[in-house]
Motif scaffolding. Structure first.
Motif, PDB file in Angstrom:
ATOM      1  N   LEU A  32     -56.101  45.797   6.053  1.00  0.00           N
ATOM      2  CA  LEU A  32     -56.661  44.791   5.145  1.00  0.00           C
ATOM      3  C   LEU A  32     -58.177  44.722   5.229  1.00  0.00           C
ATOM      4  O   LEU A  32     -58.817  44.047   4.417  1.00  0.00           O
ATOM      5  N   ASP A  33     -58.756  45.422   6.213  1.00  0.00           N
ATOM      6  CA  ASP A  33     -60.217  45.481   6.363  1.00  0.00           C
ATOM      7  C   ASP A  33     -60.830  44.078   6.419  1.00  0.00           C
ATOM      8  O   ASP A  33     -61.761  43.756   5.689  1.00  0.00           O
ATOM      9  N   LEU A  34     -60.299  43.267   7.293  1.00  0.00           N
ATOM     10  CA  LEU A  34     -60.799  41.906   7.457  1.00  0.00           C
ATOM     11  C   LEU A  34     -62.137  41.909   8.198  1.00  0.00           C
ATOM     12  O   LEU A  34     -62.410  42.812   8.995  1.00  0.00           O
ATOM     13  N   PRO A  35     -62.980  40.900   7.968  1.00  0.00           N
ATOM     14  CA  PRO A  35     -64.254  40.808   8.683  1.00  0.00           C
ATOM     15  C   PRO A  35     -64.040  40.342  10.122  1.00  0.00           C
ATOM     16  O   PRO A  35     -64.218  39.175  10.454  1.00  0.00           O
ATOM     17  N   ALA A  75     -68.249  34.229   7.199  1.00  0.00           N
ATOM     18  CA  ALA A  75     -69.292  33.260   7.531  1.00  0.00           C
ATOM     19  C   ALA A  75     -69.491  33.146   9.033  1.00  0.00           C
ATOM     20  O   ALA A  75     -70.622  32.997   9.521  1.00  0.00           O
ATOM     21  N   LEU A  76     -68.402  33.222   9.782  1.00  0.00           N
ATOM     22  CA  LEU A  76     -68.507  33.140  11.243  1.00  0.00           C
ATOM     23  C   LEU A  76     -69.262  34.345  11.801  1.00  0.00           C
ATOM     24  O   LEU A  76     -70.107  34.203  12.694  1.00  0.00           O
ATOM     25  N   ARG A  77     -68.975  35.510  11.289  1.00  0.00           N
ATOM     26  CA  ARG A  77     -69.691  36.696  11.765  1.00  0.00           C
ATOM     27  C   ARG A  77     -71.170  36.625  11.404  1.00  0.00           C
ATOM     28  O   ARG A  77     -72.035  37.002  12.191  1.00  0.00           O
ATOM     29  N   GLU A  78     -71.448  36.105  10.219  1.00  0.00           N
ATOM     30  CA  GLU A  78     -72.846  35.968   9.803  1.00  0.00           C
ATOM     31  C   GLU A  78     -73.599  34.983  10.690  1.00  0.00           C
ATOM     32  O   GLU A  78     -74.812  35.103  10.885  1.00  0.00           O
ATOM     33  N   SER A  79     -72.878  34.025  11.256  1.00  0.00           N
ATOM     34  CA  SER A  79     -73.517  33.042  12.130  1.00  0.00           C
ATOM     35  C   SER A  79     -73.737  33.588  13.541  1.00  0.00           C
ATOM     36  O   SER A  79     -74.305  32.902  14.393  1.00  0.00           O
ATOM     37  N   GLY A  80     -73.264  34.804  13.792  1.00  0.00           N
ATOM     38  CA  GLY A  80     -73.476  35.430  15.088  1.00  0.00           C
ATOM     39  C   GLY A  80     -72.309  35.326  16.036  1.00  0.00           C
ATOM     40  O   GLY A  80     -72.399  35.760  17.195  1.00  0.00           O
ATOM     41  N   VAL A  81     -71.187  34.772  15.580  1.00  0.00           N
ATOM     42  CA  VAL A  81     -69.998  34.634  16.421  1.00  0.00           C
ATOM     43  C   VAL A  81     -69.163  35.914  16.339  1.00  0.00           C
ATOM     44  O   VAL A  81     -69.024  36.512  15.272  1.00  0.00           O
ATOM     45  N   ARG A  82     -68.624  36.335  17.482  1.00  0.00           N
ATOM     46  CA  ARG A  82     -67.711  37.478  17.482  1.00  0.00           C
ATOM     47  C   ARG A  82     -66.336  36.993  17.039  1.00  0.00           C
ATOM     48  O   ARG A  82     -65.825  35.992  17.570  1.00  0.00           O
ATOM     49  N   VAL A  83     -65.728  37.681  16.085  1.00  0.00           N
ATOM     50  CA  VAL A  83     -64.444  37.281  15.526  1.00  0.00           C
ATOM     51  C   VAL A  83     -63.354  38.216  16.033  1.00  0.00           C
ATOM     52  O   VAL A  83     -63.430  39.439  15.878  1.00  0.00           O
ATOM     53  N   THR A  88     -52.153  39.209  -0.749  1.00  0.00           N
ATOM     54  CA  THR A  88     -51.507  37.968  -1.172  1.00  0.00           C
ATOM     55  C   THR A  88     -50.899  37.194  -0.004  1.00  0.00           C
ATOM     56  O   THR A  88     -50.566  36.017  -0.154  1.00  0.00           O
ATOM     57  N   ASP A  89     -50.762  37.847   1.149  1.00  0.00           N
ATOM     58  CA  ASP A  89     -50.215  37.166   2.316  1.00  0.00           C
ATOM     59  C   ASP A  89     -51.262  36.341   3.064  1.00  0.00           C
ATOM     60  O   ASP A  89     -50.917  35.505   3.893  1.00  0.00           O
ATOM     61  N   LEU A  90     -52.531  36.589   2.781  1.00  0.00           N
ATOM     62  CA  LEU A  90     -53.603  35.868   3.459  1.00  0.00           C
ATOM     63  C   LEU A  90     -53.802  34.486   2.850  1.00  0.00           C
ATOM     64  O   LEU A  90     -53.732  34.313   1.629  1.00  0.00           O
ATOM     65  N   TYR A  91     -54.095  33.511   3.690  1.00  0.00           N
ATOM     66  CA  TYR A  91     -54.533  32.217   3.174  1.00  0.00           C
ATOM     67  C   TYR A  91     -55.911  32.384   2.545  1.00  0.00           C
ATOM     68  O   TYR A  91     -56.709  33.243   2.953  1.00  0.00           O
ATOM     69  N   GLU A  92     -56.192  31.550   1.549  1.00  0.00           N
ATOM     70  CA  GLU A  92     -57.387  31.720   0.727  1.00  0.00           C
ATOM     71  C   GLU A  92     -58.692  31.586   1.503  1.00  0.00           C
ATOM     72  O   GLU A  92     -59.721  32.157   1.108  1.00  0.00           O
ATOM     73  N   ASP A  93     -58.681  30.849   2.604  1.00  0.00           N
ATOM     74  CA  ASP A  93     -59.927  30.623   3.336  1.00  0.00           C
ATOM     75  C   ASP A  93     -60.215  31.689   4.387  1.00  0.00           C
ATOM     76  O   ASP A  93     -61.251  31.651   5.045  1.00  0.00           O
ATOM     77  N   VAL A  94     -59.329  32.662   4.552  1.00  0.00           N
ATOM     78  CA  VAL A  94     -59.470  33.622   5.643  1.00  0.00           C
ATOM     79  C   VAL A  94     -60.721  34.481   5.510  1.00  0.00           C
ATOM     80  O   VAL A  94     -61.580  34.507   6.408  1.00  0.00           O
ATOM     81  N   ARG A  95     -60.855  35.197   4.408  1.00  0.00           N
ATOM     82  CA  ARG A  95     -62.007  36.093   4.264  1.00  0.00           C
ATOM     83  C   ARG A  95     -63.337  35.339   4.285  1.00  0.00           C
ATOM     84  O   ARG A  95     -64.260  35.741   5.014  1.00  0.00           O
ATOM     85  N   PRO A  96     -63.490  34.273   3.495  1.00  0.00           N
ATOM     86  CA  PRO A  96     -64.787  33.588   3.528  1.00  0.00           C
ATOM     87  C   PRO A  96     -65.116  32.987   4.888  1.00  0.00           C
ATOM     88  O   PRO A  96     -66.276  33.029   5.323  1.00  0.00           O
ATOM     89  N   ALA A  97     -64.132  32.450   5.575  1.00  0.00           N
ATOM     90  CA  ALA A  97     -64.393  31.838   6.885  1.00  0.00           C
ATOM     91  C   ALA A  97     -64.770  32.890   7.920  1.00  0.00           C
ATOM     92  O   ALA A  97     -65.750  32.723   8.662  1.00  0.00           O
ATOM     93  N   LEU A  98     -64.001  33.974   7.991  1.00  0.00           N
ATOM     94  CA  LEU A  98     -64.299  35.008   8.978  1.00  0.00           C
ATOM     95  C   LEU A  98     -65.651  35.643   8.712  1.00  0.00           C
ATOM     96  O   LEU A  98     -66.420  35.921   9.648  1.00  0.00           O
TER      97      LEU A  98
END
Length: 213
Positions: free
Chosen positions: A117-120, A92-100, A80-90
């Motif tokens: 939190l096991d973030l991407p 998507a960035l990894r899927e595009s080949g960017v290192r996060v 609940t502490d994460l902003y809503e766009d965090v998981r989808p954005a991170l």
């Protein structure tokens, strides 16, 4: 070419609501009081910890932090502490080949909580672990080493001009200012910031298009 996108933590990925509310409760003052004082010291260009010193002059912040931990009222993060766009954005960035990479001015415990939190993300680290904090140039030099990329291939994303945009730019990184949280909104239209940031975004999802370009 952007190979790595590195993210600040507070008010970039994680809301600071819980953090400041917990300090207000510990110091027995209304939560609004702490929020207002944090805004006031930030507007003065001071470190936000000065808000705690206004409430309790002479406070030993590390000692108070440890006392809160010992009392079972220390740092805590959940979904609940994460902003809503965090998981989808991170993701998507990894899927595009960017290192996060996620790295900001937080404690050792905060790093553990973020990892739980096991973030991407490919790397999560904090100033507490590195022993150096923003805006010190050494922080960004360490980031370049950990990112395994040249400085100009790294985009640093944050809400705070003095801690994020300006020092990252000085270290040779590319920068994105996020209009989020009190610091992000306060300086969003500042001419110096506008000139310094390579990108100005309102959502982390905006970075997906940046990475694809």
């Amino acid at each position: 070419m952007i190979r790595t996108i590195a993210f600040d933590v507070g008010e970039t990925l994680v809301r600071d609501d819980r953090y400041w509310a917990s300090w207000a409760d510990w110091l027995h003052v209304p939560r609004h009081t702490v929020s207002a004082l944090v805004g006031a010291v930030v507007a003065r260009g001071q470190d936000n910890a000065e808000a705690l010193r206004l409430i309790q002059p002479g406070i030993d912040i590390p000692a108070a932090y440890q006392a809160r931990e010992d009392a079972g009222r220390g740092e805590y993060l959940d979904e609940t502490d994460l902003y809503e766009d965090v998981r989808p954005a991170l993701a998507a960035l990894r899927e595009s080949g960017v290192r996060v990479v996620i790295v900001g001015n937080q404690t050792v415990k905060a790093a553990e909580l973020l990892r739980d939190l096991d973030l991407p993300a490919d790397l999560i680290a904090t100033s507490g672990e590195w022993g150096v904090a923003k805006p010190d140039l050494e922080f960004f030099e360490r980031l370049v080493v950990e990112a395994c990329a040249a400085a100009e291939e790294i985009l640093y994303v944050g809400d705070h001009p003095q801690n994020d945009v300006y020092p990252a730019r000085a270290a040779g990184l590319r920068t994105a200012h996020l209009r989020r949280g009190p610091w992000g909104y306060l300086w969003a239209q500042d001419p110096e910031l506008v000139a310094a940031a390579d990108y100005r975004v309102d959502s982390l999802m905006d970075l997906v298009a940046v990475a694809e370009r």
